[in-house]
Design a protein around this motif. Sequence first.
Motif, mmCIF file in Angstrom:
data_model
loop_
_atom_site.group_PDB
_atom_site.id
_atom_site.type_symbol
_atom_site.label_atom_id
_atom_site.label_comp_id
_atom_site.label_asym_id
_atom_site.label_seq_id
_atom_site.Cartn_x
_atom_site.Cartn_y
_atom_site.Cartn_z
ATOM 1 N N UNK A 102 2.281 14.412 21.235
ATOM 2 C CA UNK A 102 1.380 14.738 22.347
ATOM 3 C C UNK A 102 0.151 15.492 21.845
ATOM 4 N N UNK A 103 0.336 16.389 20.882
ATOM 5 C CA UNK A 103 -0.802 17.094 20.293
ATOM 6 C C UNK A 103 -1.636 16.147 19.433
ATOM 7 N N UNK A 104 -0.970 15.227 18.737
ATOM 8 C CA UNK A 104 -1.690 14.225 17.947
ATOM 9 C C UNK A 104 -2.642 13.418 18.830
ATOM 10 N N UNK A 105 -2.159 13.068 20.016
ATOM 11 C CA UNK A 105 -2.974 12.254 20.934
ATOM 12 C C UNK A 105 -4.207 13.020 21.396
ATOM 13 N N UNK A 106 -4.052 14.310 21.689
ATOM 14 C CA UNK A 106 -5.193 15.119 22.111
ATOM 15 C C UNK A 106 -6.228 15.214 20.997
ATOM 16 N N UNK A 107 -5.751 15.454 19.782
ATOM 17 C CA UNK A 107 -6.661 15.664 18.649
ATOM 18 C C UNK A 107 -7.217 14.368 18.078
ATOM 19 N N UNK A 108 -6.540 13.246 18.351
ATOM 20 C CA UNK A 108 -6.979 11.979 17.783
ATOM 21 C C UNK A 108 -6.623 11.823 16.324
ATOM 22 N N UNK A 109 -5.700 12.604 15.836
ATOM 23 C CA UNK A 109 -5.226 12.546 14.453
ATOM 24 C C UNK A 109 -3.897 13.295 14.386
ATOM 25 N N UNK A 110 -3.261 13.209 13.257
ATOM 26 C CA UNK A 110 -2.007 13.933 13.071
ATOM 27 C C UNK A 110 -2.268 15.442 12.972
ATOM 28 N N UNK A 111 -1.508 16.221 13.746
ATOM 29 C CA UNK A 111 -1.643 17.676 13.750
ATOM 30 C C UNK A 111 -0.330 18.294 13.275
ATOM 31 N N UNK A 112 -0.405 19.102 12.235
ATOM 32 C CA UNK A 112 0.744 19.835 11.732
ATOM 33 C C UNK A 112 0.474 21.323 11.916
ATOM 34 N N UNK A 113 1.433 22.045 12.474
ATOM 35 C CA UNK A 113 1.241 23.456 12.800
ATOM 36 C C UNK A 113 2.167 24.314 11.938
ATOM 37 N N UNK A 114 1.579 25.159 11.100
ATOM 38 C CA UNK A 114 2.345 26.108 10.278
ATOM 39 C C UNK A 114 2.657 27.320 11.154
ATOM 40 N N UNK A 115 3.927 27.464 11.533
ATOM 41 C CA UNK A 115 4.322 28.422 12.572
ATOM 42 C C UNK A 115 4.602 29.809 11.999
ATOM 43 N N UNK A 116 3.539 30.507 11.601
ATOM 44 C CA UNK A 116 3.698 31.873 11.110
ATOM 45 C C UNK A 116 4.022 32.862 12.233
ATOM 46 N N UNK A 117 3.927 32.409 13.472
ATOM 47 C CA UNK A 117 4.386 33.221 14.601
ATOM 48 C C UNK A 117 5.890 33.474 14.525
ATOM 49 N N UNK A 160 -10.881 13.383 8.414
ATOM 50 C CA UNK A 160 -9.593 12.919 7.927
ATOM 51 C C UNK A 160 -8.598 12.551 9.013
ATOM 52 N N UNK A 161 -7.480 12.023 8.569
ATOM 53 C CA UNK A 161 -6.439 11.532 9.476
ATOM 54 C C UNK A 161 -5.422 12.601 9.859
ATOM 55 N N UNK A 162 -5.505 13.754 9.214
ATOM 56 C CA UNK A 162 -4.547 14.823 9.500
ATOM 57 C C UNK A 162 -5.240 16.170 9.439
ATOM 58 N N UNK A 163 -4.717 17.119 10.207
ATOM 59 C CA UNK A 163 -5.218 18.485 10.196
ATOM 60 C C UNK A 163 -4.021 19.423 10.244
#
Length: 325
Positions: A28-43, A300-303
């Motif tokens: 769902x986040x990928x669709x919003x961003x238009x690319x692959x989104x990876x989240x480093x969860x330091x929270x 790029x294709x990923x962020x």
Amino acid sequence: MTSLAMIEAAAARLEGHARYTPLLSSPFLDEIAGRRVLVKAECLQHTGSFKFRGGWAALSAMDPALRKRGVIAYSSGNHAQGVAAAAKAHGAPAVIVMPADAPQLKIDNTRALGAEVVLYDRAAGESREAAAEPLVAERGLTLIKPYDEPEVIAGQGTTGLEIAEQAAAEGVTKADVLVCCGGGGLTSGIALALEAHAPNMRVRPAEPEGFDDVARSQSSGQIETNPAPTGSICDAILTPAPGDITWPLLSRLCGPGLTVTDDQALEAMALAFQRLKIVLEPGGAVSLAAALFHPDQIDGDAVIAVATGGNVDPGQFTTALTRFL
């Protein structure tokens, strides 16, 4: 100056103490961003933010005799908790200088971790450095700065070592890595680690609108300051200017900065909770907001977005969910 060797040494000292935080994703986040989104969860790091890494790195590198006398730090909350937790684990006294308008949750958490909290009025122009200076002199405490400190930068840089390893496992070798940026300790540390271990990754600072001192410094080629000390809900990353140590690293290693509004940070908080089941504070959601709402400024294709902290005020969290879900 922080080096790759210092980051790798900090990683060895952090092993078994810091969490190896996950790299999360959602279609769902990928669709919003238009690319692959990876989240480093330091929270999900100890004390709710990446700051535990820097606190532990600094305390564990100290001469034991100095450490026994105690440490002092200034912070609006996340560095405060990171240093307090690390000091408690090392049996060292800790004094933390915090702004009186810091989130009450962060003040309470810092005290609960055993630190003595000293408040100052930043809204009236009081200086945290001036508040800390007499305590250093009177008590013989060692100051651990929140970002302009070589061992702190080294500790934060261990996040970059993990990102390089995790991204490669996901098949991502080239991406923009967006980092919520205040004084630049985490951003510069990650950039140093990735320069060696993932050279096709480009680190980019992400900042709140009106507090984009790093982005403006990048444009002018010299350190720029913010016009006011407060005025955004992203309190965790409101700093006056890039640090003297972090700025050379930021200017050499980082791509152009990105800026988001407070509303975009709130919406990113809501989406992170809905789609990733993690809780972010506004300052910790700025990188994700940049990834989702400024896709035209990213290549790029990923962020990869580094979600830096989850110590959110309950009222802010309720506001984010009510307005955007």
